[in-house]
Scaffold this motif. Structure first.
Motif, PDB file in Angstrom:
ATOM      1  N   SER A  77      31.622  26.037  77.035  1.00 11.39           N
ATOM      2  CA  SER A  77      32.526  27.158  77.314  1.00 11.39           C
ATOM      3  C   SER A  77      33.949  26.751  76.938  1.00 11.39           C
ATOM      4  O   SER A  77      34.349  25.607  77.210  1.00 11.39           O
ATOM      5  N   VAL A  78      34.659  27.668  76.307  1.00 12.43           N
ATOM      6  CA  VAL A  78      36.027  27.370  75.893  1.00 12.43           C
ATOM      7  C   VAL A  78      36.973  28.382  76.519  1.00 12.43           C
ATOM      8  O   VAL A  78      36.723  29.588  76.456  1.00 12.43           O
ATOM      9  N   VAL A  79      38.027  27.898  77.148  1.00 10.30           N
ATOM     10  CA  VAL A  79      39.091  28.779  77.640  1.00 10.30           C
ATOM     11  C   VAL A  79      40.338  28.491  76.820  1.00 10.30           C
ATOM     12  O   VAL A  79      40.743  27.331  76.691  1.00 10.30           O
ATOM     13  N   GLY A 111      44.178  36.988  76.139  1.00 12.61           N
ATOM     14  CA  GLY A 111      44.919  35.961  76.872  1.00 12.61           C
ATOM     15  C   GLY A 111      44.684  35.966  78.368  1.00 12.61           C
ATOM     16  O   GLY A 111      45.232  35.133  79.071  1.00 12.61           O
ATOM     17  N   THR A 112      43.855  36.902  78.850  1.00 11.41           N
ATOM     18  CA  THR A 112      43.568  36.934  80.287  1.00 11.41           C
ATOM     19  C   THR A 112      42.143  36.449  80.546  1.00 11.41           C
ATOM     20  O   THR A 112      41.365  36.231  79.613  1.00 11.41           O
ATOM     21  N   ASP A 113      41.788  36.324  81.815  1.00 15.07           N
ATOM     22  CA  ASP A 113      40.456  35.837  82.188  1.00 15.07           C
ATOM     23  C   ASP A 113      39.342  36.788  81.769  1.00 15.07           C
ATOM     24  O   ASP A 113      38.186  36.388  81.697  1.00 15.07           O
ATOM     25  N   THR A 114      39.689  38.053  81.538  1.00 13.62           N
ATOM     26  CA  THR A 114      38.651  39.040  81.213  1.00 13.62           C
ATOM     27  C   THR A 114      38.734  39.488  79.749  1.00 13.62           C
ATOM     28  O   THR A 114      38.273  40.572  79.392  1.00 13.62           O
ATOM     29  N   GLN A 115      39.308  38.624  78.911  1.00 14.87           N
ATOM     30  CA  GLN A 115      39.417  38.944  77.481  1.00 14.87           C
ATOM     31  C   GLN A 115      38.066  39.306  76.889  1.00 14.87           C
ATOM     32  O   GLN A 115      37.056  38.679  77.204  1.00 14.87           O
ATOM     33  N   PRO A 137      43.297  48.012  80.435  1.00 14.15           N
ATOM     34  CA  PRO A 137      44.257  47.570  79.408  1.00 14.15           C
ATOM     35  C   PRO A 137      44.539  46.066  79.556  1.00 14.15           C
ATOM     36  O   PRO A 137      44.213  45.510  80.605  1.00 14.15           O
ATOM     37  N   MET A 138      45.192  45.434  78.579  1.00 13.28           N
ATOM     38  CA  MET A 138      45.779  45.937  77.351  1.00 13.28           C
ATOM     39  C   MET A 138      44.769  45.868  76.197  1.00 13.28           C
ATOM     40  O   MET A 138      43.824  45.090  76.255  1.00 13.28           O
ATOM     41  N   TYR A 139      45.059  46.641  75.155  1.00 16.30           N
ATOM     42  CA  TYR A 139      44.204  46.659  73.981  1.00 16.30           C
ATOM     43  C   TYR A 139      45.024  46.466  72.708  1.00 16.30           C
ATOM     44  O   TYR A 139      46.207  46.800  72.669  1.00 16.30           O
ATOM     45  N   ALA A 140      44.381  45.959  71.689  1.00 19.13           N
ATOM     46  CA  ALA A 140      44.949  45.970  70.341  1.00 19.13           C
ATOM     47  C   ALA A 140      43.777  46.010  69.372  1.00 19.13           C
ATOM     48  O   ALA A 140      42.643  45.680  69.747  1.00 19.13           O
ATOM     49  N   LEU A 141      44.023  46.464  68.169  1.00 17.80           N
ATOM     50  CA  LEU A 141      42.995  46.442  67.131  1.00 17.80           C
ATOM     51  C   LEU A 141      43.448  45.521  66.002  1.00 17.80           C
ATOM     52  O   LEU A 141      44.649  45.311  65.819  1.00 17.80           O
ATOM     53  N   VAL A 142      42.479  44.972  65.273  1.00 16.90           N
ATOM     54  CA  VAL A 142      42.820  44.306  64.020  1.00 16.90           C
ATOM     55  C   VAL A 142      41.980  44.917  62.918  1.00 16.90           C
ATOM     56  O   VAL A 142      40.759  45.038  63.046  1.00 16.90           O
TER      57      VAL A 142
END
Lengths: 290, 290
Positions: free
Chosen positions: A107-109, B228-232, B253-258
């Motif tokens: 697991s990677v954080v 960048g959060t625990d629930t990414q 949220p938050m969201y972004a698209l690539v």
């Protein structure tokens, strides 16, 4: 578990969250190969100061490129932290470490941090008006690539700013000595200085005057020194003036340049003006303000 | 002294250096107008937990845009901290605060932190291959700007990836009610969801098929949730599939698209493959790998 942790620009830029993770780790590695903004000694002091531990492991090129497997083997058994200056994935090497770890079911954080790529907004230039980032390599007598200037022209055509990173050479192994005699002798780290970078750019302009007719000694450049640290210095100048400076003028690393877009906004001008006393540079900034 | 401090994505992303500065400050403001990744409540808890202080001051739109002068007046007298989610200068509002402070001879220290603009490298797409960042606004029946898609096409033409930020609407004042009756009634924050953004893009493609012939339901998109959060969560998918999801599918949220460039590298493909189980998406990724 593998924690991949961005450190930003100084050891104390480490986050509270990252510190808590590091505290729980059996081993803590610091990458001193892909970036040397944060020295081994400084990071070790911070860890001793805040966490009372002194067991930081330095990863030079050999470890980062060849001994990744041993870091991952560690992470299979224990919690392991891998510390990186700036943000985590700015070097593709680290993406490789991530992929290898995932493949081995570790697991990677990832914990992100500041990077020059957004900290350059300290110049006042709008982040939404930056195009692709380019890098200037250290020229040798035989290797003088110019593609970074082509990318700059593309950005300029789209009225976008260009962040220019300057290559550094970390502790490189002397391959001749190593192959012939098996001796591991490393060179000192070396940085392309802002004045040298400006000279390299202007030498390409001399060489290919038609291709780079838009670039000259009068091209505005923002020299960014030690961004994000206590000794940060910014200078709005021209390529010509920058090229004439001595090697000592810009102080210690790190450095980056910004070549602003051909047109800048009123608020951008007001920021860039803060970084010069030179009336002719101020006038040039006024001329390119929309 | 004014400390302008980037917080990254979670309260605990605050750096050790920033915490030390905040500890010494007479007043501590949190910008909850330009970004709402970090809530007032969560940041207040972190401050109480780590610094044993509960006097965090919330800055909504009114304070950030109109009461900047009172923040600066504070900073003339005392050490003051102004906390901002992400990196400091991602909003031009903050450049304005910086400029006003400098004009009034207030010393300003900026502490950078993680921003989506580099954290998006968690997708495995190389930072050097990103072009200009674009934003999708929340469409209304009369306001459907398409310039962000033109910028995407420019990036794609240069074989560059595009980070697409999705507009949010923070606590907005109901201006009608305010003007007519002097009542301050605020709307709830509202985020453009990834599925809605994909629908907006596809609706522009329907409307201008010739201009946007390169874009279709089969265009690859990486949906980035809570980076960048625990629930990414990251998802490699297509615009068509993304558009068909429910409003609940992508979580909070938050969201972004690539929107990746038309050609991706082998290592980029290996990363993007981690974020999908869909065989047809995996095949499409293979097809665009150089």
């Amino acid at each position: 578990m593998l924690y991949m942790i961005g450190l930003g620009f100084m050891p104390e830029d480490i986050s509270v969250r990252a510190l808590r993770a590091v505290r729980s780790c059996a081993r803590v590695y610091l990458d001193t190969y892909t970036s040397i903004i944060i020295s081994y000694e400084d990071m070790r002091c911070l860890m001793e100061d805040v966490l009372q531990r002194t067991d930081l492991i330095q990863c030079d090129r050999k470890v980062v490129e060849q001994d990744e497997d041993s870091i991952i083997a560690d992470a299979v058994q224990h919690d392991v932290a891998f510390l990186v200056a700036g943000d985590v994935f700015c070097a593709t090497t680290h993406t490789n470490l991530y992929l290898k770890a995932i493949q081995q079911k570790v697991s990677v954080v990832v914990m992100h941090n500041a990077s020059i790529m957004t900290a350059v907004s300290c110049t006042g230039l709008e982040m939404y008006r930056f195009g692709r980032t380019v890098s200037i390599p250290i020229f040798t007598s035989t290797w003088r690539p110019s593609s970074f200037l082509d990318y700059y022209l593309e950005n300029a055509r789209l009225n976008l700013h260009t962040l220019v990173l300057l290559q550094m050479s970390t502790k490189e192994l002397d391959m001749d000595l190593y192959c012939e005699k098996g001796l591991e002798r490393y060179s000192n780290p070396y940085y392309l200085l802002p004045n040298q970078a400006a000279r390299q750019i202007l030498s390409l302009v001399d060489e290919y005057p038609d291709t780079y007719s838009q670039v000259s000694t009068d091209t505005i450049v923002i020299v960014c020194c030690r961004v994000g640290t206590d000794t940060q210095q910014l200078e709005s100048t021209t390529l010509g003036r920058c090229a004439l400076q001595t090697d000592e003028y810009y102080g210690k690393p790190m450095y980056a340049l910004v070549l602003p877009s051909p047109i800048i906004m009123e608020q951008e001008r007001r920021m860039l003006e803060l970084f010069t006393d030179d009336i002719s540079v101020k006038n040039m900034l006024k001329e390119i303000t929309r």
